[in-house]
Write an enzyme that holds these catalytic residues in place. Structure first.
Site, PDB file in Angstrom:
ATOM      1  N   ASP A  77      23.492  35.279  17.276  1.00  0.00           N
ATOM      2  CA  ASP A  77      24.145  34.815  15.758  1.00  0.00           C
ATOM      3  C   ASP A  77      25.179  33.831  15.965  1.00  0.00           C
ATOM      4  O   ASP A  77      25.738  33.621  17.271  1.00  0.00           O
ATOM      5  CB  ASP A  77      25.145  35.956  15.257  1.00  0.00           C
ATOM      6  CG  ASP A  77      25.493  36.005  13.845  1.00  0.00           C
ATOM      7  OD1 ASP A  77      24.714  35.056  13.334  1.00  0.00           O
ATOM      8  OD2 ASP A  77      26.270  36.796  13.565  1.00  0.00           O
ATOM      9  N   ASN A 115      24.457  30.403  14.809  1.00  0.00           N
ATOM     10  CA  ASN A 115      23.724  29.011  14.842  1.00  0.00           C
ATOM     11  C   ASN A 115      24.605  27.971  13.578  1.00  0.00           C
ATOM     12  O   ASN A 115      24.958  27.002  13.746  1.00  0.00           O
ATOM     13  CB  ASN A 115      22.389  29.134  14.467  1.00  0.00           C
ATOM     14  CG  ASN A 115      21.559  29.706  15.520  1.00  0.00           C
ATOM     15  OD1 ASN A 115      22.237  29.638  16.549  1.00  0.00           O
ATOM     16  ND2 ASN A 115      20.202  29.756  15.255  1.00  0.00           N
ATOM     17  N   TRP A 124      28.262  27.072  14.578  1.00  0.00           N
ATOM     18  CA  TRP A 124      28.186  26.139  15.705  1.00  0.00           C
ATOM     19  C   TRP A 124      27.798  24.633  15.163  1.00  0.00           C
ATOM     20  O   TRP A 124      28.543  23.575  15.410  1.00  0.00           O
ATOM     21  CB  TRP A 124      26.971  26.548  16.494  1.00  0.00           C
ATOM     22  CG  TRP A 124      26.906  25.306  17.691  1.00  0.00           C
ATOM     23  CD1 TRP A 124      27.343  25.739  19.069  1.00  0.00           C
ATOM     24  CD2 TRP A 124      26.227  24.199  17.666  1.00  0.00           C
ATOM     25  NE1 TRP A 124      27.049  24.563  19.717  1.00  0.00           N
ATOM     26  CE2 TRP A 124      26.118  23.740  19.230  1.00  0.00           C
ATOM     27  CE3 TRP A 124      25.275  23.542  17.110  1.00  0.00           C
ATOM     28  CZ2 TRP A 124      25.826  22.412  19.523  1.00  0.00           C
ATOM     29  CZ3 TRP A 124      24.637  22.298  17.197  1.00  0.00           C
ATOM     30  CH2 TRP A 124      25.196  21.961  18.721  1.00  0.00           C
ATOM     31  N   ARG A 176      22.901  22.988   9.048  1.00  0.00           N
ATOM     32  CA  ARG A 176      22.494  24.197   9.794  1.00  0.00           C
ATOM     33  C   ARG A 176      21.318  24.441  10.554  1.00  0.00           C
ATOM     34  O   ARG A 176      21.159  24.941  11.641  1.00  0.00           O
ATOM     35  CB  ARG A 176      22.482  25.276   8.732  1.00  0.00           C
ATOM     36  CG  ARG A 176      23.745  25.779   7.850  1.00  0.00           C
ATOM     37  CD  ARG A 176      23.387  26.780   6.983  1.00  0.00           C
ATOM     38  NE  ARG A 176      23.070  28.009   7.449  1.00  0.00           N
ATOM     39  CZ  ARG A 176      23.914  28.784   7.870  1.00  0.00           C
ATOM     40  NH1 ARG A 176      25.336  28.691   8.017  1.00  0.00           N
ATOM     41  NH2 ARG A 176      23.510  30.202   8.719  1.00  0.00           N
ATOM     42  N   HIS A 193      20.209  25.722  14.362  1.00  0.00           N
ATOM     43  CA  HIS A 193      18.995  26.619  14.408  1.00  0.00           C
ATOM     44  C   HIS A 193      18.207  26.094  15.498  1.00  0.00           C
ATOM     45  O   HIS A 193      17.683  26.862  16.645  1.00  0.00           O
ATOM     46  CB  HIS A 193      17.936  26.790  13.322  1.00  0.00           C
ATOM     47  CG  HIS A 193      18.735  27.669  12.476  1.00  0.00           C
ATOM     48  ND1 HIS A 193      19.692  28.935  12.762  1.00  0.00           N
ATOM     49  CD2 HIS A 193      18.934  27.594  10.886  1.00  0.00           C
ATOM     50  CE1 HIS A 193      20.066  29.210  11.482  1.00  0.00           C
ATOM     51  NE2 HIS A 193      19.937  28.526  10.462  1.00  0.00           N
ATOM     52  N   ASN A 225      17.159  38.313   6.005  1.00  0.00           N
ATOM     53  CA  ASN A 225      17.427  36.683   5.990  1.00  0.00           C
ATOM     54  C   ASN A 225      16.710  36.000   4.908  1.00  0.00           C
ATOM     55  O   ASN A 225      16.912  34.712   4.816  1.00  0.00           O
ATOM     56  CB  ASN A 225      16.826  36.376   7.598  1.00  0.00           C
ATOM     57  CG  ASN A 225      17.939  36.547   8.616  1.00  0.00           C
ATOM     58  OD1 ASN A 225      17.674  36.570   9.760  1.00  0.00           O
ATOM     59  ND2 ASN A 225      19.440  36.752   8.119  1.00  0.00           N
ATOM     60  N   GLU A 260      24.787  50.491  25.386  1.00  0.00           N
ATOM     61  CA  GLU A 260      25.940  50.045  25.515  1.00  0.00           C
ATOM     62  C   GLU A 260      26.057  48.737  24.773  1.00  0.00           C
ATOM     63  O   GLU A 260      24.994  48.333  24.622  1.00  0.00           O
ATOM     64  CB  GLU A 260      26.455  49.551  27.292  1.00  0.00           C
ATOM     65  CG  GLU A 260      26.243  50.927  28.040  1.00  0.00           C
ATOM     66  CD  GLU A 260      27.484  51.779  27.786  1.00  0.00           C
ATOM     67  OE1 GLU A 260      28.856  51.073  27.350  1.00  0.00           O
ATOM     68  OE2 GLU A 260      27.390  52.937  27.723  1.00  0.00           O
TER      69      GLU A 260
HETATM   70  C1  IPE Z   1      21.540  39.107  12.073  1.00  0.00           C
HETATM   71  O1  IPE Z   1      22.498  37.824  11.908  1.00  0.00           O
HETATM   72  C2  IPE Z   1      20.221  38.391  12.245  1.00  0.00           C
HETATM   73  C3  IPE Z   1      19.719  37.598  13.180  1.00  0.00           C
HETATM   74  C4  IPE Z   1      20.436  37.243  14.256  1.00  0.00           C
HETATM   75  C5  IPE Z   1      18.375  37.297  13.281  1.00  0.00           C
HETATM   76  P1  IPE Z   1      22.979  37.604  10.102  1.00  0.00           P
HETATM   77  O2  IPE Z   1      23.596  36.308  10.432  1.00  0.00           O
HETATM   78  O3  IPE Z   1      21.601  37.456   9.186  1.00  0.00           O
HETATM   79  O4  IPE Z   1      23.793  38.844  10.189  1.00  0.00           O
HETATM   80  P2  IPE Z   1      24.962  39.044   8.753  1.00  0.00           P
HETATM   81  O5  IPE Z   1      24.490  38.436   7.562  1.00  0.00           O
HETATM   82  O6  IPE Z   1      26.187  38.245   9.537  1.00  0.00           O
HETATM   83  O7  IPE Z   1      25.372  40.637   9.078  1.00  0.00           O
HETATM   84  C1  IPE Z   2      21.535  33.094  13.782  1.00  0.00           C
HETATM   85  O1  IPE Z   2      22.606  32.291  13.082  1.00  0.00           O
HETATM   86  C2  IPE Z   2      20.118  32.791  13.338  1.00  0.00           C
HETATM   87  C3  IPE Z   2      19.667  33.608  12.148  1.00  0.00           C
HETATM   88  C4  IPE Z   2      20.050  34.578  11.647  1.00  0.00           C
HETATM   89  C5  IPE Z   2      18.276  33.383  11.912  1.00  0.00           C
HETATM   90  P1  IPE Z   2      23.281  32.078  11.715  1.00  0.00           P
HETATM   91  O2  IPE Z   2      22.440  31.347  10.860  1.00  0.00           O
HETATM   92  O3  IPE Z   2      23.356  33.398  11.112  1.00  0.00           O
HETATM   93  O4  IPE Z   2      24.663  31.428  11.867  1.00  0.00           O
HETATM   94  P2  IPE Z   2      26.020  31.882  11.242  1.00  0.00           P
HETATM   95  O5  IPE Z   2      26.222  33.373  11.254  1.00  0.00           O
HETATM   96  O6  IPE Z   2      25.744  31.299   9.861  1.00  0.00           O
HETATM   97  O7  IPE Z   2      27.157  31.059  12.007  1.00  0.00           O
HETATM   98 MG    MG Z   3      24.820  34.761  11.229  1.00  0.00          MG
END
Ligand code: IPE
Ligand code: IPE
Ligand code: MG
Length: 231
Positions: A20, A22, A25, A33, A37, A68, A198
Site C-alpha cells: 500500500d 503508491n 508516494w 498516481r 504504481h 479496487n 504475526e
Molecule cells: C489494499 O489497499 C489493496 C491492495 C494493496 C491491493 P487499498 O489501498 O485498496 O485499501 P484501503 O482502501 O486503504 O482499505
Molecule cells: C496500493 O497503493 C496499490 C493498489 C491498491 C493497487 P494505493 O494506490 O492504494 O496507494 P494509496 O493508498 O492511495 O497511497
Molecule cells: Mg491504498
C-alpha cells in the site's frame, strides 16, 4: 493451507504483503498516481529478485482487491496495463529463477487477454520451487464464501474442509503479514489465513520498500513468540 502450527524452527516460510501507498508516494512528489504504481511494480521486481537469501518458501502479494474496481476507470486501466507489462517482462526471470507463480482471488474475472497471459505464466512456471502468489481481484470474504460453498457441496462444513478449499490450500501456513504505508487494517486480505499470523505494519510507502525492509521484518518475526492459544 493447513491448520495449526506447522513451522517449528522459528523461520518464516510464508510472508504476505499488503503493498500500500503508491498513490501517496506519487502525491508527495506531485506525480500522477500511475507513476506511483509503476514504481510499485519496480519494488515488486526488486523484492522477487532479492528473495533467494531470505529462505522463504512463499511470498503472497496483494496486487488488486475485489474492492479496487471502485477506483476511476483510468486508474483501473493503468493497473491492468501494468499487470500485462509486468507479466510479459518478468516471466522469463521467474522461469530462470525457479519462481512458481500462483494466483489467488477471482482472477478469471479479469480481462480475457490477462487471463490467457496468466494461464500461460502459470504453466511456464509450474516447476518452480519458491512460490510467488499474487492476489488479483482478491477479497478474503469472497474467498471464504467460495470455499464454504464447495465444502457444503461435498457435505462437510468444517474448518478443515473450508481451509482445503481456499485459494491458498496448497500454500504453507501464513507466518507473517506485512502492510506498508502506515494503514493499520486488513482491507479484506487473507482474513482466514491471518487467524494466527504475526502482523507488522510499517510506515514505508510501497514504492520505497526494499528487500532490506523484508529482511528486517523477518528479523523482527524471528524474535516473536507464537502461542496459538496455548501456554
Ligand atoms: C489494499 O489497499 C489493496 C491492495 C494493496 C491491493 P487499498 O489501498 O485498496 O485499501 P484501503 O482502501 O486503504 O482499505
Ligand atoms: C496500493 O497503493 C496499490 C493498489 C491498491 C493497487 P494505493 O494506490 O492504494 O496507494 P494509496 O493508498 O492511495 O497511497
Ligand atoms: Mg491504498
Amino acid at each position: 493451507m493447513g491448520e495449526g502450527p506447522a513451522q517449528t524452527d522459528g523461520r518464516a516460510r510464508h510472508v504476505a504483503i499488503i503493498m500500500d501507498g503508491n498513490g501517496r508516494w506519487a502525491k508527495k512528489r506531485a506525480l500522477p498516481r500511475a507513476v506511483g504504481h509503476q514504481r510499485g511494480v519496480e519494488a515488486v521486481r526488486r523484492l522477487v529478485r532479492g528473495l533467494e537469501p531470505m529462505g522463504l518458501d512463499c511470498i503472497t502479494l496483494y496486487a488488486f482487491s475485489s474492492e479496487n474496481w471502485k477506483r476511476s476507470e483510468d486508474e483501473v486501466d493503468d493497473l491492468m496495463n501494468l499487470m500485462r507489462k509486468f507479466i510479459k517482462s518478468d516471466l522469463p526471470d521467474f522461469v530462470a529463477n525457479d519462481v512458481k507463480l500462483k494466483i489467488i482471488g477471482d482472477w478469471r474475472g479479469l480481462a480475457p487477454d490477462i487471463v490467457a497471459m496468466l494461464e500461460d505464466a502459470l504453466e511456464q512456471t509450474s516447476k518452480g520451487t519458491k512460490t510467488l502468489a499474487v492476489a488479483l481481484n482478491y477479497g478474503g470474504q469472497d474467498e471464504i464464501v467460495r470455499a464454504a460453498a464447495k465444502a457444503a457441496e461435498i457435505g462437510e462444513v468444517t474448518a478443515q474442509s473450508i481451509a482445503a478449499n481456499l485459494d491458498t490450500h496448497d500454500l504453507p501456513p501464513l507466518d507473517l503479514l506485512i502492510r506498508t504505508s502506515g494503514e493499520i487494517r486488513l482491507s479484506n486480505f487473507l482474513l482466514w489465513q491471518a487467524a494466527y499470523a504475526e502482523m507488522l505494519f510499517v510506515d514505508t510507502l510501497w514504492p520505497d520498500f526494499k528487500p532490506e525492509h523484508l529482511a528486517e521484518a523477518l528479523d523482527d518475526f524471528a524474535k516473536r513468540e507464537r502461542r496459538y492459544g496455548g501456554r
